[in-house]
Motif scaffolding. Structure first.
Motif, PDB file in Angstrom:
ATOM      1  N   GLN A  89      -4.432   1.165  -1.707  1.00  0.00           N
ATOM      2  CA  GLN A  89      -4.148   2.120  -2.767  1.00  0.00           C
ATOM      3  C   GLN A  89      -5.233   2.700  -3.701  1.00  0.00           C
ATOM      4  O   GLN A  89      -5.388   3.554  -4.302  1.00  0.00           O
ATOM      5  CB  GLN A  89      -2.659   1.826  -3.685  1.00  0.00           C
ATOM      6  N   HIS A  90      -6.253   1.626  -3.740  1.00  0.00           N
ATOM      7  CA  HIS A  90      -7.446   1.706  -4.578  1.00  0.00           C
ATOM      8  C   HIS A  90      -8.518   2.568  -3.806  1.00  0.00           C
ATOM      9  O   HIS A  90      -9.661   3.012  -4.444  1.00  0.00           O
ATOM     10  CB  HIS A  90      -8.140   0.519  -4.752  1.00  0.00           C
ATOM     11  N   MET A  91      -8.339   3.073  -2.639  1.00  0.00           N
ATOM     12  CA  MET A  91      -9.158   3.610  -1.803  1.00  0.00           C
ATOM     13  C   MET A  91      -8.917   5.252  -2.002  1.00  0.00           C
ATOM     14  O   MET A  91      -9.695   6.272  -1.471  1.00  0.00           O
ATOM     15  CB  MET A  91      -9.100   3.527  -0.135  1.00  0.00           C
ATOM     16  N   GLY A  92      -7.824   5.690  -2.467  1.00  0.00           N
ATOM     17  CA  GLY A  92      -7.579   7.105  -2.955  1.00  0.00           C
ATOM     18  C   GLY A  92      -6.782   7.565  -1.757  1.00  0.00           C
ATOM     19  O   GLY A  92      -6.043   6.935  -1.172  1.00  0.00           O
ATOM     20  N   GLN A  93      -6.555   8.922  -1.538  1.00  0.00           N
ATOM     21  CA  GLN A  93      -5.589   9.555  -0.677  1.00  0.00           C
ATOM     22  C   GLN A  93      -6.174   9.687   0.582  1.00  0.00           C
ATOM     23  O   GLN A  93      -7.245  10.424   0.318  1.00  0.00           O
ATOM     24  CB  GLN A  93      -4.950  10.881  -1.395  1.00  0.00           C
ATOM     25  N   MET A 126      -2.140  -5.767   0.662  1.00  0.00           N
ATOM     26  CA  MET A 126      -2.091  -4.235   0.641  1.00  0.00           C
ATOM     27  C   MET A 126      -1.800  -3.456  -0.540  1.00  0.00           C
ATOM     28  O   MET A 126      -1.836  -2.543  -0.644  1.00  0.00           O
ATOM     29  CB  MET A 126      -1.351  -3.959   1.895  1.00  0.00           C
ATOM     30  N   MET A 127      -1.316  -4.309  -1.356  1.00  0.00           N
ATOM     31  CA  MET A 127      -0.591  -3.380  -2.614  1.00  0.00           C
ATOM     32  C   MET A 127      -0.979  -4.350  -3.780  1.00  0.00           C
ATOM     33  O   MET A 127      -1.107  -5.685  -3.875  1.00  0.00           O
ATOM     34  CB  MET A 127       0.622  -2.994  -2.625  1.00  0.00           C
ATOM     35  N   GLU A 128      -0.857  -3.652  -5.087  1.00  0.00           N
ATOM     36  CA  GLU A 128      -0.750  -4.460  -6.459  1.00  0.00           C
ATOM     37  C   GLU A 128       0.596  -5.122  -6.416  1.00  0.00           C
ATOM     38  O   GLU A 128       1.634  -4.574  -5.981  1.00  0.00           O
ATOM     39  CB  GLU A 128      -1.028  -3.351  -7.571  1.00  0.00           C
ATOM     40  N   SER A 129       0.645  -6.170  -7.388  1.00  0.00           N
ATOM     41  CA  SER A 129       1.670  -6.798  -7.511  1.00  0.00           C
ATOM     42  C   SER A 129       2.626  -6.374  -8.140  1.00  0.00           C
ATOM     43  O   SER A 129       2.303  -5.355  -9.185  1.00  0.00           O
ATOM     44  CB  SER A 129       1.441  -8.432  -8.222  1.00  0.00           C
ATOM     45  N   LYS A 130       3.849  -6.548  -8.058  1.00  0.00           N
ATOM     46  CA  LYS A 130       5.288  -5.977  -8.833  1.00  0.00           C
ATOM     47  C   LYS A 130       5.775  -7.050  -9.382  1.00  0.00           C
ATOM     48  O   LYS A 130       6.069  -8.123  -8.679  1.00  0.00           O
ATOM     49  CB  LYS A 130       5.979  -4.990  -7.997  1.00  0.00           C
ATOM     50  N   VAL A 131       6.321  -6.968 -10.736  1.00  0.00           N
ATOM     51  CA  VAL A 131       7.154  -7.897 -11.341  1.00  0.00           C
ATOM     52  C   VAL A 131       8.252  -7.303 -11.966  1.00  0.00           C
ATOM     53  O   VAL A 131       8.257  -6.320 -12.354  1.00  0.00           O
ATOM     54  CB  VAL A 131       6.094  -8.443 -12.775  1.00  0.00           C
ATOM     55  N   PHE A 132       9.402  -8.043 -11.399  1.00  0.00           N
ATOM     56  CA  PHE A 132      10.729  -7.667 -11.637  1.00  0.00           C
ATOM     57  C   PHE A 132      11.608  -8.545 -12.565  1.00  0.00           C
ATOM     58  O   PHE A 132      11.370  -9.827 -12.415  1.00  0.00           O
ATOM     59  CB  PHE A 132      11.698  -7.408 -10.426  1.00  0.00           C
TER      60      PHE A 132
END
Length: 362
Positions: free
Chosen positions: A230-234, A157-163
């Motif tokens: 999130q890629h579909m816009g608002q 559902m979301m882009e990966s996040k790197v910490f």
């Protein structure tokens, strides 16, 4: 009598309330070790972490009546106890740069806060439900100068996040805490009081609609297909509707969400705890045809190429006229009959009632 006492001591082993002692370690040594660990934990909680404040003080700031700047959704204290927190770097794979963030782990959510050093305050960046995430250590480009202690969060559902963590010990703490809490979030049944979704449905007020739009952009959606939401816009508009497949006469309740280029169809489980993906329709390939706007019969039909006609029934006139207006825009109607785009992902209207009640965790 002496023999009986000896047997009782042998069976009980260790006196209740006293920790077991490893072979070769005296009770005094074990007690000193336990006291030492408690002392270190106490010092850790009161060590200055940021802006001259300890972890406890930073947690109180998050829980305060004035939440961090740009905060969205329910109040921070509604997410429960803070399990772990620390300063990390959020890595941007596109720019290969990183920015300092404060990462906070609640019982079932991961909170991301950026820092405003000038005002010594937090800025809300998002909160992610653990049930929809996966975690793993990763390695970055050796040409980039940074700590090698890195982990990644990912989800359909979301882009990966790197910490990036400051030490190996901190990395191991995060991975262990995240693994434990995610397992508990998957196995422990959540009550409606712990889920914001139950407060937002039915979305019959303006503020509920706005909060629900924000909630959908971060909540886990089961059986999701395609690129992240999130890629579909608002989302522009949403409402609960009943959909009738004119070919099979099946009536199903759906949450219909309008995006710039798609209409998204979602279902909600009977306990109002989970959301499931049911399909999406490209706006350029569908058209709304008015059927009836009489009280109790606010219906319109969705037609399009390679799509069985769908009869949409609304509960409120506001919803009916909003959908008619949005789905009859002339710039899209002119393409309905001549579009050669890929066929839309048809809503899965044939799922049985029993199947729809059996969750499939991503």
């Amino acid at each position: 009598m002496l023999l009986l006492i000896t047997v009782i001591i042998f069976i009980q082993g260790v006196e209740p309330g006293r920790n077991q002692v490893s072979p070769g370690v005296s009770e005094e040594e074990a007690e000193r070790s336990s006291a030492h660990h408690c002392h270190l934990h106490h010092l850790h909680r009161h060590t200055v972490v940021l802006w001259g404040r300890s972890k406890d003080e930073l947690h109180q700031r998050i829980y305060s009546q004035t939440p961090p700047r740009n905060w969205e959704g329910q109040a921070p204290h509604m997410y429960g106890e803070i399990i772990h927190s620390s300063l990390v770097l959020l890595y941007n794979s596109h720019t290969q740069g990183s920015h300092e963030h404060f990462l906070v782990l609640f019982s079932f959510h991961l909170l991301i806060l950026s820092l405003d050093h000038s005002k010594q305050d937090f800025i809300y960046e998002g909160i992610l439900p653990l049930s929809g995430l996966s975690f793993q250590p990763v390695s970055l480009d050796h040409n980039v100068s940074h700590s090698p202690h890195v982990f990644e969060t990912s989800s359909p559902m979301m882009e990966s996040k790197v910490f990036i963590c400051p030490s190996a010990a901190e990395l191991q703490q995060w991975l262990q805490h995240l693994k434990d809490r995610r397992y508990k979030s998957m196995t422990r049944p959540m009550s409606p009081s712990q889920c914001a979704l139950s407060y937002l449905l039915p979305c019959d007020e303006h503020w509920k609609r706005e909060e629900l739009k924000t909630y959908l952009m971060h909540a886990p959606i089961w059986q999701w297909e395609g690129s992240p939401i999130q890629h579909m816009g608002q989302p522009g508009y949403l409402s609960m509707v009943h959909i009738i497949n004119t070919q099979n006469q099946g009536l199903q309740e759906r949450l219909m969400v309008l995006f710039p280029h798609d209409v998204l169809l979602l279902s909600i489980d009977s306990k109002v705890l989970n959301i499931r993906y049911e399909g999406r329709l490209p706006r350029h390939s569908i058209k709304a045809v008015e059927r009836s706007a009489l009280p109790g019969q606010m219906e319109f039909e969705l037609i399009g190429e390679l799509l069985e006609p769908l009869l949409i029934s609304c509960a409120h006139q506001e919803d009916y006229w909003s959908w008619i207006f949005q789905l009859q825009q002339p710039d899209r109607n002119s393409h309905v009959t001549v579009s050669h785009a890929a066929p839309p992902l048809v809503p899965k209207l044939q799922r049985s009632k029993k199947e729809s009640q059996e969750p499939i965790i991503l």
